[in-house]
Every structure is written in structure tokens, then in C-alpha cells.
Write an enzyme that holds these catalytic residues in place. Structure first.
Site, PDB file in Angstrom:
ATOM      1  N   GLU A 124       0.844  -1.207   0.000  1.00 22.29           N
ATOM      2  CA  GLU A 124       0.000   0.000   0.000  1.00 22.29           C
ATOM      3  C   GLU A 124       0.871   1.246   0.000  1.00 22.29           C
ATOM      4  OE1 GLU A 124      -2.630   1.497  -0.400  1.00 22.29           O
ATOM      5  OE2 GLU A 124      -4.352   0.799   0.735  1.00 22.29           O
ATOM      6  N   ASP A 125       0.394   2.301  -0.642  1.00 17.97           N
ATOM      7  CA  ASP A 125       1.138   3.561  -0.591  1.00 17.97           C
ATOM      8  C   ASP A 125       0.991   4.206   0.787  1.00 17.97           C
ATOM      9  OD1 ASP A 125      -1.581   4.073  -0.970  1.00 17.97           O
ATOM     10  OD2 ASP A 125      -1.304   5.530  -2.575  1.00 17.97           O
ATOM     11  N   ARG A 169       2.522  12.230  -9.301  1.00 14.74           N
ATOM     12  CA  ARG A 169       2.978  10.877  -8.938  1.00 14.74           C
ATOM     13  C   ARG A 169       4.463  10.701  -9.244  1.00 14.74           C
ATOM     14  NH1 ARG A 169      -1.674   7.759  -7.946  1.00 14.74           N
ATOM     15  NH2 ARG A 169      -3.480   8.277  -9.194  1.00 14.74           N
ATOM     16  N   PHE A 228      -1.761  16.072   3.899  1.00 16.71           N
ATOM     17  CA  PHE A 228      -1.925  15.493   2.570  1.00 16.71           C
ATOM     18  C   PHE A 228      -0.599  15.522   1.820  1.00 16.71           C
ATOM     19  CE2 PHE A 228      -3.129  15.258  -1.871  1.00 16.71           C
ATOM     20  CZ  PHE A 228      -4.054  14.230  -1.844  1.00 16.71           C
ATOM     21  N   ASP A 263      -4.433   5.704   5.630  1.00 16.56           N
ATOM     22  CA  ASP A 263      -4.979   6.948   6.182  1.00 16.56           C
ATOM     23  C   ASP A 263      -6.061   6.564   7.193  1.00 16.56           C
ATOM     24  OD1 ASP A 263      -5.807   9.565   6.503  1.00 16.56           O
ATOM     25  OD2 ASP A 263      -6.623   9.806   4.510  1.00 16.56           O
TER      26      ASP A 263
HETATM   27  P1  5GP Z   1      -7.766   5.142   3.546  1.00 15.23           P
HETATM   28  O1  5GP Z   1      -8.781   4.177   3.028  1.00 15.23           O
HETATM   29  O2  5GP Z   1      -6.716   4.504   4.431  1.00 15.23           O
HETATM   30  O3  5GP Z   1      -8.416   6.338   4.200  1.00 15.23           O
HETATM   31  O4  5GP Z   1      -7.051   5.792   2.302  1.00 15.23           O
HETATM   32  C1  5GP Z   1      -6.209   5.103   1.525  1.00 15.23           C
HETATM   33  C2  5GP Z   1      -6.042   5.758   0.188  1.00 15.23           C
HETATM   34  O5  5GP Z   1      -6.383   7.167   0.183  1.00 15.23           O
HETATM   35  C3  5GP Z   1      -4.584   5.673  -0.192  1.00 15.23           C
HETATM   36  O6  5GP Z   1      -4.289   4.457  -0.825  1.00 15.23           O
HETATM   37  C4  5GP Z   1      -4.431   6.894  -1.078  1.00 15.23           C
HETATM   38  O7  5GP Z   1      -4.778   6.559  -2.405  1.00 15.23           O
HETATM   39  C5  5GP Z   1      -5.419   7.895  -0.530  1.00 15.23           C
HETATM   40  N1  5GP Z   1      -4.744   8.841   0.401  1.00 15.23           N
HETATM   41  C6  5GP Z   1      -4.862   8.886   1.732  1.00 15.23           C
HETATM   42  N2  5GP Z   1      -4.089   9.863   2.252  1.00 15.23           N
HETATM   43  C7  5GP Z   1      -3.468  10.444   1.199  1.00 15.23           C
HETATM   44  C8  5GP Z   1      -2.511  11.523   1.081  1.00 15.23           C
HETATM   45  O8  5GP Z   1      -2.060  12.151   2.033  1.00 15.23           O
HETATM   46  N3  5GP Z   1      -2.098  11.801  -0.187  1.00 15.23           N
HETATM   47  C9  5GP Z   1      -2.553  11.148  -1.285  1.00 15.23           C
HETATM   48  N4  5GP Z   1      -2.072  11.529  -2.464  1.00 15.23           N
HETATM   49  N5  5GP Z   1      -3.440  10.134  -1.208  1.00 15.23           N
HETATM   50  C10 5GP Z   1      -3.882   9.782   0.027  1.00 15.23           C
END
Ligand code: 5GP
Length: 173
Positions: free
Chosen positions: A97-98, A163, A150, A101
Site C-alpha cells: 500500500e502507498d 505521482r 496530505f 490513512d
Molecule cells: P484510507 O482508506 O486509508 O483512508 O485511504 C487510503 C487511500 O487514500 C490511499 O491508498 C491513497 O490513495 C489515498 N490517500 C490517503 N491519504 C493520502 C494523502 O495524504 N495523499 C494522497 N495523495 N493520497 C492519500
């Protein structure tokens, strides 16, 4: 310096941390074969660097999910867009995973793949935002913990842009 984002984590720091995580994964999976699952699109650069730090036999799979929401926050409603192409029975699965959040995307993917009878399942996330977590989800390998901000670059986008930045950056005001 790129005009759009201030450096939060440099490319040198990312590279060094990936070597450390890779060494740990190599140790933990010694003698085993890995199925490494890249979560598109944000993880594609991390995935490419991480697998090159691994020396266990592995195959690469790709999955894509979307979460409804605006450009900077997700609604928590996750939908499968592209599934992996192979069964996971008896496989050691590592989800790449990147960023974690709220954790809802990772939880969705862990639940989805977890019922496919893998031998084991673990997650490696480049970034984690502990303050933003909304659900209990395990992340076995983490690159960096960051604040509730962010970020873009190194695979992560803002409205599909940035990206390609080689570092993790914070959008300039
Ligand atoms: P979650 O489901 O954990 O809230 O969010 C996961 C996804 O939201 C990540 O895989 C990513 O694509 C996006 N995301 C969450 N935080 C960030 C951030 O700070 N920057 C970016 N570019 N994408 C984010």
C-alpha cells in the site's frame, strides 16, 4: 526543488528505508515464496522499488480499488475496480500500500483477499497516518509514520498529478 511540493521525505531517505524493510521481509519469508499484491495506482513506484530489495522468490499481482470522496479525503466507501488474476490458495500474500490513512481501504483489501484461503497475509505500507485511523487494521511493515497532512509524490497523486515526484512532498499553499 519542485515548485509544487516541499520535501517531507527525501528520495535518499525513502531508498534507505526500503532497503531496511526489504531486509526484514527477506528474513521473515526466508524459504517461502511471496505473492506481492500492488494496490494501484498509488503503490506502483513503491512496489517497483520494494520488490527489487527482496531476494525471496515472488510473483507480482495488481489490484485496484476506488473510494468515493473528493480529491483529498475518502468517503470510506471502497469499491473493487480490478481484481488480481490468480487464486491465492496456500500463498503467502504481501499487500503493498502507498499510504494507510483511515485504514478503510486496507481493511477492505485484507478482508477481500483473506477469505481466499492464503497461507498468510500481511501488509507493507510506505506511509501511515496514525492520527487518521478509523478502523483496526494490521500493518506489519511501515516505511514512515506521518502527521495528518496530505502528501504527494513517489506514486501518490493530487487529482492524478505529481505521482512522478521522486520524493514525498507536501503541497505548497
Ligand atoms: P484510507 O482508506 O486509508 O483512508 O485511504 C487510503 C487511500 O487514500 C490511499 O491508498 C491513497 O490513495 C489515498 N490517500 C490517503 N491519504 C493520502 C494523502 O495524504 N495523499 C494522497 N495523495 N493520497 C492519500
Amino acid at each position: 526543488m519542485n515548485p509544487v511540493a516541499d520535501v517531507l521525505i527525501s528520495k535518499e531517505k525513502i531508498a534507505a528505508r526500503i532497503q531496511e524493510i526489504g531486509a526484514q521481509i527477506n528474513k521473515d519469508y526466508a524459504g517461502k515464496e511471496l505473492t506481492v499484491v500492488c494496490v494501484l495506482k498509488g503503490s506502483f513506484i513503491f512496489m517497483a522499488d520494494l520488490v527489487r530489495a527482496l531476494n525471496v522468490p515472488l510473483t507480482c499481482e495488481f489490484i485496484s480499488v476506488s473510494s468515493y470522496g473528493n480529491e483529498k479525503t475518502s468517503s470510506g466507501e471502497v469499491k473493487l475496480v480490478l481484481d488480481i488474476s490468480k487464486p491465492l490458495d496456500g500463498k503467502h500474500v504481501l499487500i503493498v500500500e502507498d499510504i494507510v490513512d483511515s485504514g478503510l481501504t486496507l481493511k477492505f483489501i485484507r478482508d477481500l483477499l483473506g477469505v481466499r484461503n492464503p497461507a498468510s497475509i500481511a501488509c507493507c505500507a510506505l506511509l501511515e497516518k496514525p492520527e487518521a485511523l478509523k478502523t483496526q487494521v494490521s500493518v506489519e511493515y511501515t516505511g514512515f509514520k506521518i502527521g495528518n497532512e496530505f502528501v504527494v509524490g513517489y506514486g501518490l497523486d493530487y487529482a492524478q498529478k505529481y505521482r512522478e515526484l521522486p520524493y514525498i512532498g507536501l503541497m505548497k499553499a
